[in-house]
Scaffold this active site. Structure first.
Site, PDB file in Angstrom:
ATOM      1  N   MET A   1       1.078   6.552   1.689  1.00 28.00           N
ATOM      2  CA  MET A   1       0.415   5.331   1.211  1.00 28.00           C
ATOM      3  C   MET A   1      -0.831   5.058   2.073  1.00 28.00           C
ATOM      4  SD  MET A   1       2.346   2.051  -0.258  1.00 28.00           S
ATOM      5  CE  MET A   1       3.009   1.251   1.170  1.00 28.00           C
ATOM      6  N   CYS A   2      -0.678   4.709   3.310  1.00 26.30           N
ATOM      7  CA  CYS A   2      -1.763   4.429   4.259  1.00 26.30           C
ATOM      8  C   CYS A   2      -2.494   3.121   3.935  1.00 26.30           C
ATOM      9  CB  CYS A   2      -2.809   5.534   4.356  1.00 26.30           C
ATOM     10  SG  CYS A   2      -2.163   7.089   4.981  1.00 26.30           S
TER      11      CYS A   2
END
Lengths: 298, 228
Positions: A1-2
């Site tokens: 995701m980040c």
């Protein structure tokens, strides 16, 4: 995701608060990626002076006596500011390359995180809150900066797998997504003389842009050509000495929200990251279009 | 009228209160302040309540909604009213990606713009967007209606089934199997009804173009056997 964030200040009055605002944005994005965090800050630069940010797993031994050893080897004044596992070496800008070479011999255990006239890069494994506190990011001033909180997908959870990646002077890049052609592209870039520190896909994207910039493109053109050469999902936020850019791939499934006022341009993976910025209620807030280059410069 | 200040009260308290509403209860209006981009605000409501959210929210606001009327006085993040069953969701600002995705019923009104994949895989929901919508909207949409007063981005209605798409402005490009269709009296009547439900009075159904499935992807074509 980040989670990725960026802040480009137009109003000089906000400059002393850059580190505080940016770390707050990054900490809000912790649950998008809690394994590592990093921040690149474009701080005040002095004419003729350059900086190298270095990292060591053994700062107590590697940074001890570093200033004296470098001064002796280079024959010019050098300053070394230690911040936990990182240190910023300030030296005559003309001596930057020589300093990197000398550093390799003097302290083989030290890794260069980035260099240039303005940028300082801090990144480590851990929660954004801990990383920001460790390096005292909140007390730093500057003109613009970018940050990243990582959920590892393409390479190991290590300090070197953390973003931002810097592969050219005063250049850096953070990425949310994953590239699918990074191995091929890495081989091509190596043939063109670039070198890589990690197996990470984002480092390839950063090096790709550095290569384009080094061979005559401006950042806008480099990002444009990235649209056809980089395959995969990406939202990039990039920094240069005086500029700040955003690019999303044509599918644009990685989230991005931007806000602009007379005081700043801000980027966040989510709107939550922007809610503490001054004047956000009255800001122009929008979602950047796919395959469209956005760029601001001082 | 209960007010939930999300700056001081956990989101779970709000959603639990909304889920605890029983038939015949008098308390049917709720106010939410300081959402500050929070995710999953007012999700999973299954009662005819009214919720007003003052500010912008993050992911999945009013997801799985049944019967309730949720109004967001701000903008919404990805997945607003995702999988809505019935009821009404109104967004006064803009919406991010996949607004109304997989919705089975009810009405979603977005007064600003919606971004990519608006109405993706919609299954019966009605979506009315006053502004523009982004690329790949109504991808694999199966049933329901998507009404857009502004423009549509690339690949509108790619691999579309039986959903009806009405666009007033320009369409950048049509996706595979999506074609322009004739507006018949029954479509004009349907559109007039949808516009009225969304509170839009200054726009005529005749100003829209209808798009739908050419139905060429429905069945396997033996001529393509070599492709497999």
């Amino acid at each position: 995701m980040c989670g990725i964030v960026g802040l480009f200040l137009k109003d000089k009055a906000l400059e002393p608060q850059l580190g505080a605002l940016l770390s707050d944005m990054l900490i809000t994005m912790t649950d998008r990626g809690p394994d590592s965090a990093g921040i690149a800050i474009y701080g005040p630069s002095e004419a003729g002076s350059g900086k190298i940010t270095v990292q060591s797993a053994n700062p107590a031994t590697d940074f001890k006596g570093l200033k004296a050893a470098l001064t002796k080897q280079l024959g010019v004044a050098v300053s070394v500011t230690v911040r936990a596992t990182h240190a910023v070496i300030a030296v005559d800008v003309a001596k930057l390359d020589e300093t990197r070479t000398v550093l390799k011999e003097l302290r083989p255990g030290v890794t260069v995180m980035g260099s240039g006239e303005s940028v300082e890069i801090y990144k480590e494994v851990g929660l954004p809150k801990d990383v920001a506190e460790r390096f005292k990011i909140g007390s730093m001033g500057g003109t613009h900066g970018i940050g990243h909180t990582r959920m590892a997908t393409e390479s190991a959870v290590t300090t070197f797998g953390a973003h931002p990646f810097s592969t050219g002077p005063d250049q850096c890049l953070v990425h949310n997504g994953s590239l699918s052609n990074h191995n091929n592209l890495r081989r091509e870039l190596v043939r063109n003389g670039l070198s890589f520190e990690t197996e990470n896909d984002t480092e390839v994207a950063a090096a790709y842009l550095s290569h384009k910039l080094a061979t005559g493109s401006n950042l806008g053109a480099a990002l444009e050509s990235g649209l056809s050469d980089l395959d995969g999902f990406y939202t990039f936020v990039v920094g240069t000495k005086s500029g700040f850019g955003v690019l999303r791939d044509p599918i644009a499934c990685k989230p991005a929200v931007m806000a602009e006022t007379d005081e700043y341009v801000a980027f966040g993976s989510e709107y939550r990251a922007l809610v503490n910025l001054p004047g956000i209620e009255a800001a122009r807030v929008w979602e950047p279009e796919p395959a469209t280059v956005y760029f601001w410069e001082h | 009228m209960p007010t939930f200040d999300l700056a001081s009260v956990p989101l779970r308290d709000l959603n639990q209160a909304l889920h605890a509403v029983e038939a015949g209860k008098n308390e049917t209006t709720f106010e939410v302040v300081n959402p500050r981009g929070a995710h999953a605000v007012a999700v999973g409501i299954d009662a005819p309540v009214r919720v007003d959210v003052h500010g912008s929210v993050g992911y999945y606001c009013a997801g799985m909604n049944a019967e309730a009327t949720v109004t967001v006085h701000g903008s919404v993040g990805p997945g607003v009213a995702e999988n809505m069953m019935s009821g009404t969701v109104v967004v006064k600002g803009d919406a991010s990606q996949y607004a109304g995705a997989t919705g089975h019923g009810g009405l979603l009104v977005i007064e600003g713009n919606a971004s990519s994949r608006c109405g993706i895989s919609m299954k019966g929901i009605d979506i009315v967007v006053k502004g523009n919508i982004g690329h790949m909207s109504a991808f694999m949409a199966q049933a329901g209606n998507l009404v857009v007063l502004g423009d549509a981005g690339d690949a509108l209605g790619d691999s579309l089934y039986e959903a009806k798409l009405f666009v007033r402005g320009a369409v950048k490009s049509l996706g595979a199997d999506c074609v322009k269709k004739k507006m018949r009296p029954k479509h004009l009547a349907l559109l007039a009804d949808l516009l009225a439900k969304a509170g839009i009075t200054d726009v005529k159904p005749e100003e829209f173009t209808r798009y739908g499935s050419a139905r060429t992807l429905y069945n396997f074509n033996i001529d393509n056997v070599d492709a497999y």
